[in-house]
Design a protein around this motif. Structure first.
Motif, mmCIF file in Angstrom:
data_model
loop_
_atom_site.group_PDB
_atom_site.id
_atom_site.type_symbol
_atom_site.label_atom_id
_atom_site.label_comp_id
_atom_site.label_asym_id
_atom_site.label_seq_id
_atom_site.Cartn_x
_atom_site.Cartn_y
_atom_site.Cartn_z
ATOM 1 N N ASP A 168 0.853 -1.181 0.000
ATOM 2 C CA ASP A 168 0.000 0.000 0.000
ATOM 3 C C ASP A 168 0.897 1.243 0.000
ATOM 4 N N ARG A 169 0.742 2.103 -0.981
ATOM 5 C CA ARG A 169 1.636 3.253 -1.132
ATOM 6 C C ARG A 169 1.530 4.197 0.055
ATOM 7 N N GLU A 170 0.334 4.408 0.557
ATOM 8 C CA GLU A 170 0.162 5.342 1.673
ATOM 9 C C GLU A 170 0.817 4.795 2.949
ATOM 10 N N GLU A 171 0.636 3.509 3.217
ATOM 11 C CA GLU A 171 1.262 2.918 4.398
ATOM 12 C C GLU A 171 2.785 2.916 4.277
ATOM 13 N N LEU A 172 3.281 2.623 3.065
ATOM 14 C CA LEU A 172 4.726 2.635 2.853
ATOM 15 C C LEU A 172 5.295 4.037 3.055
ATOM 16 N N LYS A 173 4.616 5.045 2.528
ATOM 17 C CA LYS A 173 5.070 6.425 2.694
ATOM 18 C C LYS A 173 5.059 6.832 4.163
ATOM 19 N N ALA A 174 4.020 6.422 4.891
ATOM 20 C CA ALA A 174 3.941 6.768 6.313
ATOM 21 C C ALA A 174 5.078 6.110 7.100
ATOM 22 N N GLU A 175 5.395 4.847 6.775
ATOM 23 C CA GLU A 175 6.472 4.170 7.485
ATOM 24 C C GLU A 175 7.818 4.800 7.181
ATOM 25 N N VAL A 176 8.065 5.155 5.909
ATOM 26 C CA VAL A 176 9.340 5.778 5.539
ATOM 27 C C VAL A 176 9.475 7.147 6.202
ATOM 28 N N ASP A 177 8.397 7.924 6.219
ATOM 29 C CA ASP A 177 8.445 9.240 6.862
ATOM 30 C C ASP A 177 8.721 9.117 8.352
ATOM 31 N N ALA A 178 8.086 8.148 9.005
ATOM 32 C CA ALA A 178 8.317 7.960 10.436
ATOM 33 C C ALA A 178 9.764 7.542 10.705
ATOM 34 N N PHE A 179 10.298 6.661 9.837
ATOM 35 C CA PHE A 179 11.693 6.230 10.017
ATOM 36 C C PHE A 179 12.654 7.401 9.826
ATOM 37 N N MET A 180 12.422 8.236 8.816
ATOM 38 C CA MET A 180 13.307 9.363 8.570
ATOM 39 C C MET A 180 13.222 10.394 9.692
ATOM 40 N N GLN A 181 12.053 10.583 10.267
ATOM 41 C CA GLN A 181 11.925 11.504 11.393
ATOM 42 C C GLN A 181 12.718 11.001 12.596
ATOM 43 N N ASP A 182 12.629 9.697 12.874
ATOM 44 C CA ASP A 182 13.403 9.132 13.973
ATOM 45 C C ASP A 182 14.910 9.225 13.698
ATOM 46 N N TYR A 183 15.282 9.005 12.438
ATOM 47 C CA TYR A 183 16.704 9.094 12.086
ATOM 48 C C TYR A 183 17.231 10.516 12.240
ATOM 49 N N ASP A 184 16.478 11.497 11.744
ATOM 50 C CA ASP A 184 16.903 12.895 11.888
ATOM 51 C C ASP A 184 16.991 13.299 13.355
ATOM 52 N N LYS A 185 16.056 12.818 14.159
ATOM 53 C CA LYS A 185 16.092 13.126 15.585
ATOM 54 C C LYS A 185 17.318 12.515 16.247
ATOM 55 N N GLN A 186 17.653 11.284 15.872
ATOM 56 C CA GLN A 186 18.833 10.628 16.435
ATOM 57 C C GLN A 186 20.109 11.354 16.031
ATOM 58 N N ILE A 187 20.214 11.779 14.762
ATOM 59 C CA ILE A 187 21.396 12.502 14.296
ATOM 60 C C ILE A 187 21.523 13.839 15.022
ATOM 61 N N ALA A 188 20.403 14.539 15.224
ATOM 62 C CA ALA A 188 20.446 15.825 15.931
ATOM 63 C C ALA A 188 20.899 15.643 17.372
ATOM 64 N N GLU A 189 20.431 14.588 18.016
ATOM 65 C CA GLU A 189 20.855 14.331 19.396
ATOM 66 C C GLU A 189 22.345 14.000 19.457
ATOM 67 N N GLU A 190 22.849 13.218 18.509
ATOM 68 C CA GLU A 190 24.270 12.889 18.503
ATOM 69 C C GLU A 190 25.128 14.132 18.251
ATOM 70 N N GLU A 191 24.699 15.004 17.336
ATOM 71 C CA GLU A 191 25.457 16.221 17.075
ATOM 72 C C GLU A 191 25.442 17.152 18.278
ATOM 73 N N ALA A 192 24.290 17.250 18.952
ATOM 74 C CA ALA A 192 24.220 18.094 20.143
ATOM 75 C C ALA A 192 25.126 17.553 21.251
ATOM 76 N N LYS A 193 25.147 16.235 21.420
ATOM 77 C CA LYS A 193 26.004 15.635 22.435
ATOM 78 C C LYS A 193 27.471 15.828 22.096
ATOM 79 N N ALA A 194 27.836 15.705 20.807
ATOM 80 C CA ALA A 194 29.227 15.915 20.406
ATOM 81 C C ALA A 194 29.643 17.366 20.605
ATOM 82 N N ALA A 195 28.707 18.309 20.352
ATOM 83 C CA ALA A 195 29.027 19.722 20.558
ATOM 84 C C ALA A 195 29.253 20.032 22.036
ATOM 85 N N GLU A 196 28.495 19.374 22.910
ATOM 86 C CA GLU A 196 28.683 19.590 24.340
ATOM 87 C C GLU A 196 30.007 19.021 24.840
ATOM 88 N N GLU A 197 30.409 17.868 24.293
ATOM 89 C CA GLU A 197 31.635 17.218 24.743
ATOM 90 C C GLU A 197 32.883 17.756 24.064
#
Length: 258
Positions: free
Chosen positions: A143-172
């Protein structure tokens, strides 16, 4: 051995092997001791809902976990995807049926004294054979809509994880650890300036000149032949010189036993 049937027309029963789940180590909250029933020889078309209905008369079923093989340690929760890397069911599996009270495990073990139990009913049928294949094929259509929703959710989690890692590296960055060492990141203390258009043109010009010199060095075919001949002649000359030097070294030996 618990005899079950998946259809009223089935002549020979199927046997599920059940016992109380006991392990020496690695038991976690998902499979608590004394309240978990370990089931073997589970067919691939038998789902957790079917096992929950089968043992419902023994007591309140808290959870049913079906695995490909017995798990010694507690498993970690992984991201499950419906479209990427689907898990294919092959062969018979094992199941962990968790009851609310230990009495449910004892009651489930006592079911072996009864006749074959029917798992598949008209209200809750267990699909087997061609009906199961048709259902599996229908579920495999993306289903194209379900696939798009899953990919968007995965990319949001990935971007959030990258932002947290960059913030932690900037602090350290620049902060010494307990032993006094300072962690140096890949950016460095003085990150390089971005290339301008003039700098890119200079790099391209140097590459062009280098390529032109390489192309003009052996432009004609006779130049290739002469270059190879000179190289072979130099190798032969060096070989003869090495032979003469080795012969001289052998002649100058002082120790001559014969």
């Amino acid at each position: 051995a618990l005899a079950v049937k998946f259809s009223a027309r089935q002549r020979s029963p199927h046997y599920l092997l059940v016992k109380e789940h006991r392990v020496r180590e690695g038991s976690g909250p998902a499979h608590p001791p004394r309240r978990t029933l370990f089931v073997l020889n589970v067919p691939p078309y038998c789902d957790p809902e079917s096992l929950s209905r089968l043992f419902f008369s023994c007591g309140h079923v808290q959870s049913v976990d079906i695995c490909d093989k017995p798990e010694v340690a507690e498993k970690t929760d992984t991201l499950k995807s419906k479209f990427f890397n689907p898990k294919m069911t092959k062969g018979f599996r094992v199941a962990y049926v968790v009851f609310r009270s230990p009495a449910g495990v004892q009651a489930a073990k006592a079911l072996s004294q009864r006749g074959p139990l029917l798992i598949s009913t008209e209200t809750h049928p267990v699909k087997t054979g061609i009906s199961k294949w048709i259902t599996s094929y229908a579920a495999s259509v993306v289903d194209r809509e379900e696939l798009k929703a899953e990919v968007d959710a995965f990319m949001q989690d990935y971007d959030k994880q990258i932002a947290e890692e960059e913030a932690k590296a900037a602090e350290e960055e620049g902060v010494p650890d307990e032993e006094g060492w300072v962690k140096v990141t890949r950016k460095g203390r003085k990150p390089g300036l971005p290339r301008t258009e003039a700098a890119n043109l200079r790099v391209l010009e140097r590459e062009r000149r280098k390529r032109a010199r390489k192309e003009l060095l052996n432009f004609y075919a006779w130049q290739h032949r002469e270059t190879k001949r000179e190289h072979i002649a130099q190798l032969r000359k060096k070989f003869e010189e090495d032979k003469q030097r080795i012969a001289l070294m052998r002649a100058q030996r002082k120790f001559r036993p014969y």
